[in-house]
Design an enzyme around this catalytic site. Structure first.
Site, PDB file in Angstrom:
ATOM      1  N   GLU A  58      -4.979  -7.170   4.368  1.00  0.00           N
ATOM      2  CA  GLU A  58      -5.184  -5.739   4.156  1.00  0.00           C
ATOM      3  C   GLU A  58      -5.026  -5.360   2.684  1.00  0.00           C
ATOM      4  O   GLU A  58      -5.692  -4.435   2.202  1.00  0.00           O
ATOM      5  CB  GLU A  58      -4.220  -4.933   5.033  1.00  0.00           C
ATOM      6  CG  GLU A  58      -4.398  -5.159   6.529  1.00  0.00           C
ATOM      7  CD  GLU A  58      -5.827  -4.902   7.000  1.00  0.00           C
ATOM      8  OE1 GLU A  58      -6.511  -4.041   6.404  1.00  0.00           O
ATOM      9  OE2 GLU A  58      -6.270  -5.559   7.952  1.00  0.00           O
ATOM     10  N   HIS A  61      -8.338  -5.889   1.087  1.00  0.00           N
ATOM     11  CA  HIS A  61      -9.236  -4.758   1.331  1.00  0.00           C
ATOM     12  C   HIS A  61      -8.916  -3.608   0.373  1.00  0.00           C
ATOM     13  O   HIS A  61      -9.807  -3.038  -0.254  1.00  0.00           O
ATOM     14  CB  HIS A  61      -9.069  -4.253   2.769  1.00  0.00           C
ATOM     15  CG  HIS A  61      -9.738  -5.094   3.805  1.00  0.00           C
ATOM     16  ND1 HIS A  61     -11.031  -5.542   3.695  1.00  0.00           N
ATOM     17  CD2 HIS A  61      -9.277  -5.540   5.020  1.00  0.00           C
ATOM     18  CE1 HIS A  61     -11.352  -6.247   4.776  1.00  0.00           C
ATOM     19  NE2 HIS A  61     -10.303  -6.265   5.587  1.00  0.00           N
TER      20      HIS A  61
END
Length: 276
Positions: A58, A61
């Protein structure tokens, strides 16, 4: 925004550091046979390592989105690697761990909310979506290449089994995440290139994409083909089904300590493992 606030938004979370510490201590316990239950130590290593990889996934991202133009990721705390900052911590962390326990499958987890309209180009939007599973691929390679190079020869068997099972989880995560299914990163890669009309038609199905994939994996024929693909990748890395099978056996410590023959028995060709 002050420099102090900016540093605070990027400081590594104590929660993430605690997870790394658990991962390190648990693999040390496996290595030294310190724990009375090696399976429990393997369980802690795999679960903590899996959550650490979700945080890195994450973060990739968010960091890519930041460079693409979505500066809101800083305010949301996504750059701190804190899993509690995810949109749904229970669903983002709990479900992936449950999937690992149920079938040794690394289904995608974690969820950071990226304001895609702020990202300045379609290429950068696609790269943002691809950054997560690419991070999983790097994680898998970092743990898998030592098998290929024979660098783990002489290490305790249980360490090899734990690492092999961890690599299997990440290989499954990479393949599943790159599927062009709504709700998964693979769809996020192609979505910017679709027409607004098609994206609007597909959007209602996004919340069910992951459930649909999980449902298909319960079909024996699909499951068999899927694990054949996984095993082919693992074979390329020099990781045998013997390693991943016994890693999964140790991971499920609540079923009792399995009677696992020495790893050398497999390398000598004395045993054969039947796929799950």
């Amino acid at each position: 925004m002050s420099s102090l606030a900016t540093r605070g938004e990027r400081r590594v979370s104590p929660v993430f550091l605690a997870l790394v510490a658990i991962m390190a201590v648990s693999i040390w316990a496996v290595w030294t046979n310190f724990s009375a239950s090696p399976g429990f130590a393997v369980f802690l290593f795999v679960v903590s390592g899996w959550v650490v990889s979700l945080c890195l996934h994450e973060f990739a991202h968010a960091r890519t989105a930041l460079h693409g133009g979505d500066f809101t990721v800083r305010d949301k705390g996504y750059l701190t690697l804190n899993p509690l900052r995810y949109t749904h911590p229970l669903l983002s962390l709990g479900l992936p761990v449950i999937f690992v326990i149920m079938g040794g499958i690394g289904l995608p987890g974690g969820a950071v909310f990226i304001e895609r309209h702020r990202i300045r180009s379609r290429w950068k939007q696609s790269l943002m979506s691809a950054a997560g599973p690419l991070t999983d691929a790097v994680f898998a390679a970092a743990l898998g290449v030592p098998f290929l190079l024979g660098a783990l020869d002489g290490l305790p068997d249980n360490v090899c089994y734990a690492l092999a099972f961890m690599v299997q989880l990440h290989v499954t995560a990479v393949i599943l995440n790159f599927l062009p299914v709504p709700g998964l990163d693979g769809f996020g890669v192609v979505e910017p290139w679709l027409s607004p009309r098609i994206r609007q038609q597909i959007a209602p199905f996004a919340p069910f994409g992951l459930l649909a994939v999980f449902g298909f994996l319960w079909i024996p024929e699909v499951n068999h083909v899927f694990f054949d693909m996984i095993n082919s990748v693992l074979d390329t890395l020099g990781i045998s089904q013997w390693d991943t099978y016994h890693g999964y056996e140790l991971f499920r410590f609540w079923e009792g300590t399995p009677d696992i023959p020495p790893r050398s028995d497999f390398t000598d060709g004395l045993y054969t493992i039947v796929s799950r």
